[in-house]
Structures are given as C-alpha cells and as structure tokens.
Design an enzyme around this catalytic site. Structure first.
Site, PDB file in Angstrom:
ATOM      1  N   HIS A 189       0.843  -1.192   0.000  1.00  0.00           N
ATOM      2  CA  HIS A 189       0.000   0.000   0.000  1.00  0.00           C
ATOM      3  C   HIS A 189       0.883   1.248   0.000  1.00  0.00           C
ATOM      4  O   HIS A 189       1.881   1.312   0.726  1.00  0.00           O
ATOM      5  CB  HIS A 189      -0.919   0.005   1.222  1.00  0.00           C
ATOM      6  CG  HIS A 189      -2.066  -0.941   1.096  1.00  0.00           C
ATOM      7  ND1 HIS A 189      -2.195  -1.813   0.056  1.00  0.00           N
ATOM      8  CD2 HIS A 189      -3.149  -1.149   1.892  1.00  0.00           C
ATOM      9  CE1 HIS A 189      -3.307  -2.506   0.203  1.00  0.00           C
ATOM     10  NE2 HIS A 189      -3.903  -2.130   1.307  1.00  0.00           N
TER      11      HIS A 189
ATOM     12  N   LYS B 261     -13.396   6.078   6.355  1.00  0.00           N
ATOM     13  CA  LYS B 261     -13.724   7.057   5.325  1.00  0.00           C
ATOM     14  C   LYS B 261     -15.239   7.126   5.115  1.00  0.00           C
ATOM     15  O   LYS B 261     -15.795   8.177   4.830  1.00  0.00           O
ATOM     16  CB  LYS B 261     -13.021   6.671   4.021  1.00  0.00           C
ATOM     17  CG  LYS B 261     -13.279   7.605   2.844  1.00  0.00           C
ATOM     18  CD  LYS B 261     -12.335   7.280   1.700  1.00  0.00           C
ATOM     19  CE  LYS B 261     -12.681   8.090   0.456  1.00  0.00           C
ATOM     20  NZ  LYS B 261     -13.669   7.441  -0.396  1.00  0.00           N
TER      21      LYS B 261
END
Length: 904
Positions: free
Chosen positions: A135, A563
């Site tokens: 990532h 999120k």
C-alpha cells in the site's frame, strides 16, 4: 526527553549544519533556522511573506535540509527506543521481567496460577501472521532507507561503551559521510514504483531484518519458560510455530492493473529463490561450526545411512567426499545444500525440515545436547518451520465486482444464464450452488473470453500451479468489498473452472486455499454476522469448510469504514463485528482467524496493536490473528532488528495474555456498550454531515494537496478506484488520510467525537461520571479516546487554516466548522481523561510534537507557496514551470511525511 536522545538530536543536527554549509547550502541553512525560530514565536505571516520572494531553488534547499533533519531525528528516536529496551532488559529479573516482553507475559501467566502445561496450551493456540503490503504510504526512496540504516549502525557503534577512541572516531566519520550523502540524494523517485520493485522492497525486509529477528523471539520464549518453570520446560516437543509472515506484494490486484498473473508467478519464484539463498548461506555457516570428527566421537547409524543414501543420489561429489572424509555432519550439510540448489529435483519444505531434524537428533545421540538445542542449528530449524520453501505465503486479493463480471460472462457463454447480474441475491445463490455441485466446467479451454475474464481465470491457474508445487506458498483468496454470500460463491465457481476447487460425487470438496471475505464499509460490518450465518448454512460452502478443517478467515477493513462513517463509528462497529463473528463461528464449530486491515495512521486503524488486541472482545481472542503492515509502518517496525523484536514481542505478549484471560474476563456493562454505540451513531451523523455537504468535496479538492499526492511516484497502485478521475467515492482511503495529514487537520482520526460527546453530556447529567469510569476501567474505550487525542495533538489548526483559506472566503466556513468540532472534541477528551492538555498521559510524544511543530510549520508554508505558484503556472499554460514546481512540491510532501511520521 532523555539525555541520550537530546545528545543524539544535537549531535546529528550539528553534523547536518556542517554538511549543509560545506555543500553550498549555508544561506538556506541560516534562513531555515531563522524561519523555524519565528514560527516558534508565532510569526507565521512574516515567514510566509519572506517565502514569497524566494526562488524555487532556494525553497528546494530549505526543504532538503528540513526533510533531512526530520529523517535524522526520527532515526535518533528509533535508536532511543532500542536503547531504553536494552537498559530495561539489563535491569530485568526473573521476578520482574521487562514490561510487554514475552518473558513478562509468561511470568504474568504463572502469577495467575497457570501451570507449565496450561501455558504451553495457550502457546499451542497462538497463530500470529503479520502481512506485508505494498500500500502506497512509504514516501521515502529505498536508497534513503538504506542510508538511514547505515547511519543507525554508525550511531550505535559511536555509543557502544566497548568502542575504542579510534572506533568512535571512525563511527563519527561514517555518520558525517552518510549525512552528506543524504543531502545530495534525491528524496523523490524519478518514476512511479513498479510492482517488481515493490517485491524487491518486501524481500529486503523478509529476507533481512525479519529473517534475523524470528529465531530471537523463539529463544526469548524458551528462556522465559525455563526461567519460570525450570528444566521441565525443555522436555517434550519444541515450541510450535506461532509466528509466520504473509505478503500481499505481487498478489494484491484490487484496483492495481499492474499486478498481472505473470507478476504473481514471478513473485512466487523470487520468494522461493530468496529463501533458498538464505538457507544455503546459513548452511555454509553451520558447516563451519559442525566440525565434528568421527575419529573423536561415534557417528549415529541413522546419520551414516542418510549420508550413504545422499552419495548414491549424487548429492555428494568426490571432492566433497574426500574433503570431509572424517566429518559426517559436514557431508550431510553439503548434501542438503546440493538439494537446495534445485539441480537434483524438487526439495520440499517437509523434506528439508526432516533432514535438519536428523542432524539435530544425531547430535543428541552423540551427547552434544547443547549444540543440538541452541545455536545456529536451532535457529535454522525455527526458520525452516517459519519460512518453509516459500518465505511468506502470498495472498491474492481481488474486488468482488471483478469476480462477478467474470461469472456473468462465463454463465452466459455456457448457456446457463443470459443475464446473471439481473438476478436477485436469492436466485444467484441458488444458481451458484447448483453449478458448484455440477462437475463439468462452464466453458472449454478454447472458449473466446474477454481479456478481463481470461486474466481473472489465469490468476486462479497461477494459484493452482503454486499450491501444487508448494502448498504453503499461497495464503488466502481475499474478496474485497464482500457485500453478499454470492460474492464468495462466485470466487468458488471461478476456482472450480480451473480445477482449483472441486467436489466429488460423494459431496467431498477439495481446495488447497482459504477464502476470506473482506468487510470494509460500516454497513457491511453491521451485516457481517448474518452474512456468515447464511454462508455457513449453504451446503456447498459447508462442504468447503470441511475441506479447510472447519477454518474461516475474516478480514476487517479499517480504512474504508473510517472514510465511510468516521473514526468513532468505524472503531465501535469493528469491535462489535469481532464479537458477533466470533460467536457466529463458534456456534457453527468453525475455527476463526480475524485479519485486521490496519494502516499506519489512527484514521486507518493505526495505533498500538498490542493495546488493540487486549481491547478486543474476549470471545474473539482465539489465539489467531493477522494484521497488515504497510508503507512507512514496515520501515519503522523492521528497519532495525531491535525495533522489529520489540514490535513482535509486544504482539506476542498481548496475544498470550489476551488468549489466556479470554474466558475469565467479566462481561462489559451493557449500559457502557449502549453509550459507546450512541456516541458512534452521533459521531457518524456529524461526520456524514461534513462529507455530504455539497460544498465539501470542491473545497477539499481545491485546498488540499490531493492533486499532487495523486501523482506522487510512491507505489504502483493508482490513488483512485476510478482511474484518472478522482472524486470522494473513488478516492482510496490512503490518499484521503494522506492529504488531511499534510494539511495538519488529521480529521480522519477524531472528527465527530466532539459533537457526539458534548450532546450526550448535555442531555444526561450522569454521563460525565460514566464516561470517566469507562475511560479508567474499559480498555477499548481508553484506547479509542487515547488514539483520538494523539491525532488531535498532531493537528495544527493555525497551519490548517492557511490551506482552508486558499478557497478564499468560501474556505472560512469550512475551516470554522472543523475548528469548532476540534474544540468540542478537545474539551470532551480533557473532561473524560481529567488531563489539562492533550497527551498529558504520554509526555514523550507530547514533547516530540511540540519540538517538531515549528520546523513542520516552515515546510507547510513552503508547500503552500509552491502550490500557489504551480496553480499560477497552470493558469498561464506554462508547462515547463509546472513540471519544475511539481518536483519541489513532491519534496515538500516528503518533508511533511517525515515531520509527521505518517502519510496514510
């Protein structure tokens, strides 16, 4: 701050000043010190005004020095952690071991009344699997990481009490040399990382620090058991493998078109090559140790017979046979090394382990018990059990929509269903269940498939090849955005199509890999228990579970849930989901392993993992755990062996104690749970009000550095799931958090908490006392509050406001809204904790943040000026100027990442 750390920071800072002055950066150095002092005094406007008159090269010099200064400070703080742990270890005793060490966990278990057999029983349950991912959160180049590693070695030598004056002078010179090299090395890569380069980075840690650290942890455990329970601890079988590593690098294709089937195949091959090379190097060292002559000690018959068999297979050539004529152990090791070379056919992990155990048993038979039980051979046996012939099991992850699209095409071509996507969930499950019980493939080998479907099937063929060659080389097939039962059955259908999954006429299923759903959104976390319930009662999946020994891995996504709903609801739903999933699996006699998709920042599940383990619901603490390690987290935790050991021993400590205590812990007060969820619901409403405001996304996209972060060449994966189009829904969680961190808002780590707490306190006069009690007595609540206050302490609204106001008067309202919520959150945290200031309970971090802020402010002011100039060049159509400025903006992003010790 300790004297040692203060000394190192001063020493490294002074050497940096010397190097900068000698490198033609004296003017930038002096200006940087002046700017830092003025920012410390709150004179940001004056600094910003001066920055406006600097040219790009002057700004570049300022950024380079500031970034390097933070790299040096970060390394000094890492070394301080290692130094403190060594000091604690020197002072530790059997009765009072070093806190949060493996020895501390074993001692605590004994104090609780556990016998040796019971402690071994807990250890037998342990299954700890850190998982490296690619990532994109590591902003530094590998070149600089290696320079910092060399720097750390030189600083350690400089401080070594045993170093001679000459050695200290040599170390000092080496430190100076590395700092000078860092100053003249580019911070930013010229091009975006390729997947093969990400694999190289992963191998650097797996075959380096991790390889060196793993045996140490087993020695720690052996010593702890021996110290607490005496010689009896050495009896019986060796401690089972409780730590294995996994990787996503080269296997995670969710949203990354560059992770092709060939890339995955090559990654598996590179991991095999790397582990064999390490084994051969270890055997070379072992051979130099085991210089045992049969003229001095009798050779056990089993070893003699094995050597004769090896010779008959051509594993021992004439020259080796003559050289080691009287040294049987060296002959056997030479034969093992020859088999590892691959020139004599397949050599699988069980055979390698069997050969090493034969050597160990022969040493015992010869009376060399200490040589057999400790030292290089013992370490090699641990590595063989841990790393096998694959180094780290590779997971393969894909988005559920990709599997769904492939099934739509295959079912249509097979004449089974013209429009599978139009079916409701019940009809899909019925169709998939029927097809999974049908032995015939859907299409023939020559079927004309779309490129996407052909690639999806090829991925599963690669998995089949890999598991045929080395069963442990593939970990799990992970399905991102698992919303329905059909998403797992679709993956099984694709696996069946290539022969990776099969069902015999008697209903018995064969499958060499596990399927793991990934629950990522708040809604999916809420429904995860019922989804598993439905899944386990499906007859085909029940047969699949039997094939996998009634084992189920479930991955929980921290990033997208945050999120989606904000910090507090994400964490409370994750906690609740763990308990529900654990109870669901237990009711179906399924062995569960939780896989936590944790990021580096609090907004993505970061924070101290050992505290999170102990805060998990007791029923979920089965001894099994996986968690992702990514980007700058990998670098921080595995750059130095001492830090790597500390990281894993803290995990092992928490797992051992958490598992041992799971059945004895009292249930949490239902009123506390109700209040926790009420806070979550209120915080989510506040958070959603922010991000759903029509004015929010245009403001965020225009004032944050997200357009530049999206182009930063730090990983192979795009920042958006929608390709070049970046909007809120498509933007990945990492750049989302990254941009908030750069602006110094750190919104994903705390937003919504203020309104939630203040509204509850305003409605219920007794809530204050309950919240205070929850903080003192409930590990989960204390963890959530402490993680939030750490992110809030890292925020710097005086700087964040400058980003907000880039939108003109329209930015004022959005900033005031965020600042108002911050103020409410700060009051709530201080009220609940009884502190006078954020992080009064963690003064080391508090002091570090205070000392970092002024220079970090300087970098922010430089970045803001660069972005303003970039936008001006863009409006004027000056592409050359834009390109020049973009590179310096990337340097400012790196500088802030180093200052904040966090990206996404």
């Amino acid at each position: 701050m300790t004297e040692d750390l203060a000394h190192d920071i001063k020493l490294l800072g002074g050497l940096l000043d010397e190097a900068a002055a000698d490198s033609g950066l004296r003017e930038a150095l002096e200006r940087g010190h002046a700017f830092e002092a003025r920012c410390a005094a709150g004179e940001h406007d004056g600094v910003a005004a001066e920055v406006a008159y600097l040219d790009a090269m002057q700004i570049r010099g300022l950024l380079k020095i500031a970034t390097t200064r933070f790299h040096l400070r970060n390394k000094a703080e890492q070394l301080e952690v290692a130094r403190i742990n060594r000091d604690r270890e020197r002072r530790a005793t059997v009765e009072s071991p070093r806190p949060e060490s493996i020895a501390d966990a074993v001692a605590a278990a004994k104090r609780q009344g556990l016998s040796l057999a019971e402690v071994r029983g807990v250890i037998d349950k342990l299954d700890i699997e850190p998982t490296l991912t690619a990532h994109p959160t590591e902003a530094r180049r590998r070149t600089l990481l290696m320079a910092q590693q060399r720097l750390a070695a030189s600083i350690t030598e400089y401080h070594d009490a045993e170093s001679t004056p000459s050695e200290r002078a040599h170390a000092n010179a080496a430190i100076r040399r590395e700092i000078r090299l860092m100053l003249v090395t580019d911070e930013v890569r010229a091009e975006r990382l390729r997947v093969d380069q990400e694999v190289t980075n992963g191998l650097y840690f797996l075959a380096g620090t991790i390889w060196e650290t793993v045996p140490r942890l087993y020695r720690d455990l052996g010593d702890a058991l021996r110290n607490q329970f005496g010689p009896e601890a050495d009896e019986g079988p060796p401690v089972p493998v409780f730590l294995r590593y996994r990787s996503w690098i080269g296997g995670d294709r969710d949203g990354n078109p560059f992770v092709t089937p060939d890339v995955t195949r090559q990654t598996l091959g590179r991991q095999r090559d790397a582990v064999r090379e390490r084994y051969i190097a270890e055997l070379r060292e072992l051979s130099s140790e085991l210089s045992i002559s049969e003229r001095r000690i009798e050779t056990p018959e089993r070893l003699r017979e094995s050597i004769s068999h090896d010779a008959s297979l051509g594993l021992i050539d004439d020259e080796t046979a003559a050289l080691y004529r009287y040294e049987p152990y060296r002959l056997k090791i030479a034969a093992i090394a020859a088999r590892l070379s691959g020139a004599h056919g397949a050599y699988r992990a069980p055979e390698f382990l069997e050969d090493l155990e034969l050597v160990r048993d022969a040493l015992h038979a010869s009376g060399l018990h200490g040589v057999a039980r400790e030292g290089r051979l013992a370490d090699l046996l641990v590595r063989a059990r841990t790393f096998g012939m694959h180094l780290a099991a590779l997971d393969v992850r894909q988005h559920s929509k990709v599997h769904h699209a492939a099934c739509v095409e295959l079912l249509r071509l097979a004449g089974v269903e013209d429009d599978y996507s139009a079916l409701d969930e019940g009809a899909r499950i019925e169709l998939l269940t029927r097809e999974l019980t049908n032995a015939r493939p859907l299409v023939g080998p020559r079927a004309q498939l779309s490129e996407d479907t052909a690639r999806t099937l090829e991925v599963f063929r690669v998995i089949a090849e890999a598991t045929d060659d080395e069963p442990a080389s593939i970990g799990s097939v992970i399905i991102s955005m698992t919303h329905h039962v059909s998403h797992l059955l679709e993956a099984m259908l694709l696996m069946k199509e290539v022969g990776l999954w099969s069902r015999a006429a008697d209903g018995i299923v064969t499958c060499p890999v596990d399927l793991a759903p990934l629950f990522e959104t708040v809604d999916d976390l809420e429904r995860s228990g019922s989804l598993l319930e439905e899944l386990f009662t499906n007859p085909v999946y029940a047969a699949h579970l039997d094939a996998r020994s009634r084992f189920q891995e479930v991955m929980l996504g921290y990033s997208d849930s945050n999120k989606d709903g904000g910090y507090w609801i994400s964490n409370t739903q994750l906690h609740t989901a763990q308990g529900v999933l654990a109870r669901t699996c237990a009711s179906h006699d399924v062995d569960l392993r939780m896989f936590h998709g944790r990021g580096g920042s609090v907004g993505r599940g970061g924070g101290r993992a050992n505290r999170a383990i102990l805060a998990a619901p007791p029923e979920s603490r089965t001894g099994r755990i996986r968690f992702t390690e990514q980007g700058e987290v990998i670098t921080f935790r595995y750059a130095l062996p001492a830090i790597a050991r500390r990281h894993i021993e803290q995990i092992a400590h928490a797992m051992l104690l958490g598992t041992a205590r799971a059945t004895a812990e009292a249930a949490v007060d239902p009123a506390w749970l109700e209040l926790l969820h009420e806070l979550g619901a209120r915080s989510m409403r506040t958070y959603r009000d922010l991000i759903e405001d029509p004015a929010f996304w245009p403001w965020y996209a225009s004032v944050s550095p997200i357009p530049h972060i999206s182009k930063l060449p730090i990983a192979s994966r795009p920042v958006s799931r929608k390709g070049k189009d970046v909007d809120f829904d498509g933007l990945r969680a990492i750049p989302w958090v990254f941009a908030w961190t750069q602006m110094r808002y750190t919104v994903p780590g705390w937003y919504g908490l203020g309104t939630a707490f203040s509204s509850v306190l305003g409605e219920d006069t007794g809530a204050h006392d309950r919240l205070g009690a929850m903080y003192r007595e409930w590990e989960l609540f204390r963890l959530l509050v402490d993680n939030a206050q750490q992110e809030m302490a890292r925020a710097r609204l005086v700087m964040a406001e400058r980003y907000a106001m880039r939108a003109g008067d329209g930015g004022r309202g959005m900033h005031d809204r965020i600042a108002g919520e911050f103020g409410a959150a700060e009051r709530a945290v201080l009220g609940v904790t009884g502190q006078n200031r954020l992080l009064d309970n963690r003064e080391v971090i508090q002091v570090s943040i205070d000392q970092r802020n002024p220079l970090t402010d300087v970098i922010n002011l430089l970045q803001l000026e660069l972005i303003k100039r970039f936008e001006r060049a863009e409006s004027e159509g000056d592409s050359a100027e834009k390109e020049r400025l973009a590179e310096v903006i990337y340097l400012s992003i790196n500088g802030l990442a180093a200052a904040m010790q966090s990206t996404g």
